[in-house]
Enzyme design. Structure first.
Site, PDB file in Angstrom:
ATOM      1  N   ARG A 166      -8.476  12.402   0.554  1.00 16.96           N
ATOM      2  CA  ARG A 166      -8.300  11.938   1.948  1.00 16.96           C
ATOM      3  C   ARG A 166      -9.022  12.858   2.930  1.00 16.96           C
ATOM      4  O   ARG A 166      -8.532  13.120   4.029  1.00 16.96           O
ATOM      5  CB  ARG A 166      -6.813  11.868   2.327  1.00 16.96           C
ATOM      6  CG  ARG A 166      -5.987  10.890   1.533  1.00 16.96           C
ATOM      7  CD  ARG A 166      -6.402   9.443   1.822  1.00 16.96           C
ATOM      8  NE  ARG A 166      -5.480   8.490   1.244  1.00 16.96           N
ATOM      9  CZ  ARG A 166      -5.569   8.011  -0.002  1.00 16.96           C
ATOM     10  NH1 ARG A 166      -6.547   8.397  -0.798  1.00 16.96           N
ATOM     11  NH2 ARG A 166      -4.687   7.129  -0.424  1.00 16.96           N
ATOM     12  N   SER A 236      -0.024   4.757   4.395  1.00 10.70           N
ATOM     13  CA  SER A 236       0.677   6.035   4.240  1.00 10.70           C
ATOM     14  C   SER A 236       0.560   6.830   5.541  1.00 10.70           C
ATOM     15  O   SER A 236      -0.550   7.017   6.035  1.00 10.70           O
ATOM     16  CB  SER A 236       0.054   6.860   3.114  1.00 10.70           C
ATOM     17  OG  SER A 236       0.096   6.168   1.896  1.00 10.70           O
ATOM     18  N   GLU A 332      -1.681  11.550   8.024  1.00 10.41           N
ATOM     19  CA  GLU A 332      -2.936  10.967   7.520  1.00 10.41           C
ATOM     20  C   GLU A 332      -3.718  10.235   8.615  1.00 10.41           C
ATOM     21  O   GLU A 332      -4.905  10.509   8.804  1.00 10.41           O
ATOM     22  CB  GLU A 332      -2.663  10.041   6.337  1.00 10.41           C
ATOM     23  CG  GLU A 332      -3.952   9.586   5.668  1.00 10.41           C
ATOM     24  CD  GLU A 332      -3.789   8.354   4.816  1.00 10.41           C
ATOM     25  OE1 GLU A 332      -3.948   7.235   5.340  1.00 10.41           O
ATOM     26  OE2 GLU A 332      -3.512   8.507   3.612  1.00 10.41           O
TER      27      GLU A 332
END
Ligand code: FAD
Ligand code: EPU
Length: 338
Positions: A166, A236, A332
């Protein structure tokens, strides 16, 4: 100038969290010339720029000053490399999931585990999208981009992109400084099913077609993840945290059923969704925001909330995990204002 700039544009339906937002100006360049014109205008006027894709990993404020650029270059094409593999050129505005399904339907392997990830191709390298054991970086050959400050074009090789979990250079040295215009991806004609994640293998026949794997991934995702069209969310909300091997071992002693995955660097990745779930927060709601009742890593917006409310809600979730497990969670989705 032919460029159509929309003033005071409502972006509420353009972000999957469904946060109310108005952009001072919005432009959707359909080609490189229009993008260049938009950048020149912004530069001359001193407008801040936000590049917007599908708005599925962004937390928007009520008002976005300056210029929002939403690339509308929407073509993709294939280039034969050799018998075994094919290069895919995908412009920034192409819808990621549509590309994945089109490739899988042609029997081209590589991206099928990334089916149903919302958003546009231009954003895919930003956080190196990943799911079901596959990351974008494994199939990326080049990223074409334009620097926002001077319109300079560049092509980055994967090694220039500092891809991680990520993570990429686009979240650090190049954060907010470039518009990605095109991806070059590599896919294969040879069957390469990746079925090791969760129960994926049991959901497909032996020797499945690429499209069958993509459809199985879609089915798993629909069971767990809320559809943003029905319930606002950004997937998420936190990354899965990495902790030291010693810390993971201590936690595993206290919680033998805790999922954990060893990393190449010796640390251990934990499942943030499990940690939040174990705090008893799954399905918890306070006002406009909640923890999804089927996937605790997904925070949902029931309507009427704003960015500050979401961040405050997320902070309470993270605090609960910190208190119970001593593990810090990192957000995130990107804050459009950071
Ligand atoms: P946006 O949200 O519009 O933008 C995200 C960031 O990229 C912003 O910083 C923006 O400025 C920047 N950006 C966008 N386009 C460009 C461009 N052309 N050039 C430069 N910068 C740009 N992610 C995963 O990795 N795996 C998943 O499994 C996954 N599942 C999800 C499920 C749901 C239900 C949702 C809502 C989200 C999920 N996500 C997942 C997160 C998200 O879909 C991805 O991060 C996606 O790549 C974001 O694309 P976007 O076009 O919506 O980007
Ligand atoms: N879990 C729980 N309770 C929950 C949620 C999860 O116990 O409420 C457990 C699961 O049982 C499993 C583990 O936690 O043992 C991991 O759960 P899952 O397989 O659902 O994946 P995740 O780690 O929560 C990650 C990505 C997703 C991606 C899936 C599939 C991150 C931050 N998230 O989720 O990506 O789709 O794996 O690969 O890495 C996103 O980034 O937006 C996203 C949705």
């Amino acid at each position: 100038m032919s460029l159509a700039i929309l003033a005071d544009h409502d972006l509420t339906a353009a972000n999957t969290l469904g946060l109310t937002c108005r952009a001072e100006r919005l432009v959707g360049p359909a080609n490189a010339t229009e993008l260049g014109e938009a950048l020149l205008l912004a530069r001359e006027a001193g407008w801040p720029i936000l590049v917007l894709g599908g708005g599925s990993n962004l937390i928007l404020p009520a008002f976005l000053p300056g210029l929002v650029i939403r690339p509308a270059m929407n073509d993709w094409w294939l280039e034969e490399v050799d018998n075994g593999s094919v290069r895919v050129h995908a412009e920034a505005g192409v819808v990621w999931h549509e590309l994945v399904m089109a490739l899988a339907a042609r029997g081209l392997w590589g991206l099928e585990n990334l089916a149903l990830i919302p958003g546009r191709c231009g954003a895919a390298p930003i956080q190196n999208i990943g799911a079901y054991g596959v990351e974008l970086a494994e199939h990326l050959e080049a990223v074409h981009l334009v620097h926002l400050d001077d319109g300079r074009e560049a092509v980055l090789a994967p090694d220039d992109c500092a891809f991680g979990y990520r993570d990429s250079v686009f979240k650090h040295a190049l954060a907010g400084r470039v518009a990605i215009t095109r991806l070059v991806l590599r896919v294969s004609r040879t069957a390469e099913p990746r079925l090791g994640y969760g129960d994926l293998a049991s959901r497909v026949a032996e020797a499945p077609a690429a499209l069958e794997v993509a459809e199985a991934v879609c089915a798993v995702r629909r069971e767990k993840l809320p559809d943003p069209a029905a319930l606002g969310n950004a997937g998420s909300f936190f990354k899965n945290p990495a902790v030291s091997a010693a810390r993971a071992e201590a936690l595993r002693e206290a919680y033998p059923d805790m999922p954990s995955f060893p990393l190449a660097d010796g640390r251990v990745k934990l499942a943030a969704g499990w940690l939040i779930d174990r705090c008893g927060l799954k399905g918890w709601r306070d006002g406009a925001f909640g923890v999804h009742d089927r996937q605790a890593l997904v925070l949902v917006h029931h309507g009427g909330g704003d960015a500050a409310g979401l961040l405050a809600f997320a902070a309470r979730v993270a605090e609960a995990v910190q208190e119970r497990f001593g593990v810090a969670l990192e957000r995130e989705p990107r804050l459009a204002t950071e």
